[in-house]
Design a protein around this motif. Structure first.
Motif, PDB file in Angstrom:
ATOM      1  N   ARG A 155       0.826  -1.215   0.000  1.00 30.47           N
ATOM      2  CA  ARG A 155       0.000   0.000   0.000  1.00 30.47           C
ATOM      3  C   ARG A 155       0.859   1.263   0.000  1.00 30.47           C
ATOM      4  O   ARG A 155       0.425   2.311  -0.492  1.00 30.47           O
ATOM      5  CB  ARG A 155      -0.923  -0.018   1.222  1.00 30.47           C
ATOM      6  N   SER A 156       2.074   1.172   0.519  1.00 29.36           N
ATOM      7  CA  SER A 156       2.921   2.364   0.598  1.00 29.36           C
ATOM      8  C   SER A 156       3.569   2.705  -0.738  1.00 29.36           C
ATOM      9  O   SER A 156       3.796   3.880  -1.037  1.00 29.36           O
ATOM     10  CB  SER A 156       4.001   2.175   1.673  1.00 29.36           C
ATOM     11  N   VAL A 157       3.871   1.702  -1.548  1.00 31.92           N
ATOM     12  CA  VAL A 157       4.550   1.963  -2.829  1.00 31.92           C
ATOM     13  C   VAL A 157       3.698   1.621  -4.044  1.00 31.92           C
ATOM     14  O   VAL A 157       3.904   2.169  -5.126  1.00 31.92           O
ATOM     15  CB  VAL A 157       5.900   1.206  -2.911  1.00 31.92           C
ATOM     16  N   GLY A 158       2.719   0.709  -3.870  1.00 30.60           N
ATOM     17  CA  GLY A 158       1.931   0.242  -5.002  1.00 30.60           C
ATOM     18  C   GLY A 158       1.167   1.328  -5.736  1.00 30.60           C
ATOM     19  O   GLY A 158       1.262   1.435  -6.974  1.00 30.60           O
ATOM     20  N   PRO A 159       0.370   2.171  -5.029  1.00 31.82           N
ATOM     21  CA  PRO A 159      -0.416   3.184  -5.736  1.00 31.82           C
ATOM     22  C   PRO A 159       0.436   4.141  -6.558  1.00 31.82           C
ATOM     23  O   PRO A 159       0.076   4.493  -7.687  1.00 31.82           O
ATOM     24  CB  PRO A 159      -1.142   3.906  -4.592  1.00 31.82           C
ATOM     25  N   GLY A 160       1.574   4.582  -6.010  1.00 35.70           N
ATOM     26  CA  GLY A 160       2.432   5.504  -6.740  1.00 35.70           C
ATOM     27  C   GLY A 160       3.001   4.873  -7.996  1.00 35.70           C
ATOM     28  O   GLY A 160       2.984   5.469  -9.084  1.00 35.70           O
ATOM     29  N   LEU A 161       3.526   3.640  -7.866  1.00 36.66           N
ATOM     30  CA  LEU A 161       4.071   2.952  -9.034  1.00 36.66           C
ATOM     31  C   LEU A 161       2.984   2.674 -10.067  1.00 36.66           C
ATOM     32  O   LEU A 161       3.208   2.814 -11.276  1.00 36.66           O
ATOM     33  CB  LEU A 161       4.724   1.633  -8.599  1.00 36.66           C
ATOM     34  N   ALA A 162       1.793   2.290  -9.579  1.00 33.89           N
ATOM     35  CA  ALA A 162       0.687   2.012 -10.487  1.00 33.89           C
ATOM     36  C   ALA A 162       0.281   3.260 -11.260  1.00 33.89           C
ATOM     37  O   ALA A 162       0.005   3.205 -12.468  1.00 33.89           O
ATOM     38  CB  ALA A 162      -0.500   1.455  -9.709  1.00 33.89           C
ATOM     39  N   GLY A 163       0.237   4.398 -10.577  1.00 33.32           N
ATOM     40  CA  GLY A 163      -0.125   5.643 -11.238  1.00 33.32           C
ATOM     41  C   GLY A 163       0.866   6.014 -12.327  1.00 33.32           C
ATOM     42  O   GLY A 163       0.476   6.430 -13.430  1.00 33.32           O
ATOM     43  N   LEU A 164       2.159   5.830 -12.036  1.00 35.55           N
ATOM     44  CA  LEU A 164       3.186   6.140 -13.037  1.00 35.55           C
ATOM     45  C   LEU A 164       3.061   5.225 -14.254  1.00 35.55           C
ATOM     46  O   LEU A 164       3.148   5.690 -15.407  1.00 35.55           O
ATOM     47  CB  LEU A 164       4.577   6.002 -12.411  1.00 35.55           C
ATOM     48  N   LEU A 165       2.871   3.921 -14.005  1.00 40.75           N
ATOM     49  CA  LEU A 165       2.768   2.974 -15.122  1.00 40.75           C
ATOM     50  C   LEU A 165       1.505   3.217 -15.934  1.00 40.75           C
ATOM     51  O   LEU A 165       1.509   3.122 -17.172  1.00 40.75           O
ATOM     52  CB  LEU A 165       2.788   1.536 -14.593  1.00 40.75           C
TER      53      LEU A 165
END
Length: 409
Positions: A155-165
């Motif tokens: 939850r801490s890194v997933g949303p940010g990486l998902a948004g970028l991809l």
């Protein structure tokens, strides 16, 4: 790595591979969640349609969790995880194919999400049940606490990486990334070798039916606390989003930052729980009390900046409570019924979440997010008192005795 350190379970290769696989799949899930949410909203413009995604995902878990627990107690959890990872990769790849169409069918998306939810019902329970056979008994509490960190880490890194991809490549690539995460989990599980044969010789696989399990007062109390807190105190996605967006009139960026800070605190809370010397209902009382105290602390800030500053504090209480309640459940479960006990725990968490969301929304609409936080704090502190009273009445509980007994076997 010290044998008695808080990260000592990671010294055991089987648990280390399991842990890495869980982090990967939790991060991958965020790629899928973000992609499907945006696809459905873009296609329909309806929040109700988006709610259908959640309904399709969690309904199979509600319906199948008890059956899944029985299956996991009779079949190797490793086998369940490997089959689940393979099936999940196929289903998510099918979702990517459907989403790639010019006008994706919403009904087909719902159907595939329901299929994935059915697989998840078995995977989630197997992921908890396997821990017991990957580490020594004296490391079980720490291993379970570490396993809860994988969710917060995702939850801490997933949303940010998902948004970028998503911005760079679109929803199809996001879904394929999640499919790849399941393939990686499958490969990692090939090299995980649980001690199931030794456990099988020590227990009667036909024992441990739900009726006999629920005769244990300590286990009943644990299940009630788990369900009540999930219903009234853990609706953080709705409550925190409402506090930032409605109470403080923050932006979407502020909402995302609040959840990320909360997740970082949850990782810290899980690590604190990992440092506990033993699993006990006394620790559960402390977990409930800390959750209640941090929920109350979150009602104090009167500016957005201050509210964001206390987000990791609430995350700490949430992460500590989740780690402790799952560790106590593992210790409470007879070795032949880990799957069924964890199924009951999941039923309490997942089963209460939709109803808790409705209650929190009703409270927030009629009062404020602060009231919902205060309600959660009161419930958590009441549960802490009930658990502490139960522990004092019965002495240092039978969960410790059972754990100590198993360590001698």
């Amino acid at each position: 790595m010290p044998s008695d350190g808080i990260l000592s379970p990671l010294a055991q290769p089987g648990f280390r591979r399991y842990f890495v696989g869980q982090v990967i799949t939790n991060v991958g899930t965020w790629f899928q969640n973000l992609a499907l949410s945006l696809v459905v909203l873009d296609a329909t413009g309806s929040a109700q349609a988006l709610g259908g995604v959640t309904f399709a995902q969690f309904l199979p878990i509600l319906l199948l969790s008890i059956h899944a627990g029985r299956v996991v107690d009779r079949v190797s959890p490793r086998t369940v995880l490997m089959i689940g990872a393979a099936l999940s990769a196929v289903v998510v790849s099918s979702l990517a194919l459907v989403v790639s169409a010019e006008a994706p069918s919403l009904l087909v998306i719902y159907g595939l999400i329901a299929c994935l939810g059915a697989v998840n019902a078995f995977e989630r329970i197997a992921a908890q049940a396997i821990i017991r056979s990957l580490v020594s008994v004296d490391r079980l509490g720490r291993a379970v606490s570490l396993s809860t960190i994988t969710v917060a880490a995702g939850r801490s890194v997933g949303p940010g990486l998902a948004g970028l991809l998503f911005q760079a490549a679109g929803p199809v690539v996001c879904l394929l990334a999640n499919a790849v995460s399941f393939v990686l989990v499958f490969v990692l599980m090939l090299f995980v070798h649980p001690r199931e044969e030794r456990l099988a010789r020590r227990v009667d696989p036909g024992s441990g039916e739900l009726g006999s399990l629920l005769q244990d007062r300590s286990l009943r109390l644990l299940l009630v606390v788990n369900a009540v807190i999930a219903l009234l105190a853990l609706n953080l996605n709705i409550v925190l989003t409402s506090m930032v967006a409605l109470t403080f009139e923050g932006s979407a960026t502020s909402v995302g930052l609040n959840h990320a800070l909360n997740a970082v605190g949850a990782v810290a809370g899980g690590l604190v729980a990992t440092a506990l010397p033993k699993v006990s209902t006394g620790a559960l009382a402390a977990g409930c009390a800390l959750l209640g105290a941090t929920l109350f602390a979150s009602t104090v800030p009167d500016t957005l900046a201050a509210f964001l500053a206390v987000a990791p504090v609430l995350g700490l209480g949430f992460g500590f409570y989740m780690a402790v309640v799952n560790a106590v459940a593992q210790a409470a479960a007879p070795a032949q019924a880990v799957g069924r006990v964890m199924a009951l725990m999941m039923l309490g968490n997942v089963g209460m979440a939709p109803f808790g969301g409705l209650i929190s929304g009703w409270v927030i609409d009629r009062t404020s997010g602060r009231t919902s936080l205060l309600l959660g704090a009161a419930v958590a502190l009441t549960c802490a008192f009930a658990v502490a009273l139960h522990t004092l009445r019965r002495g240092e509980n039978r969960l410790d005795a059972r754990t100590d007994h198993e360590s001698e076997l």
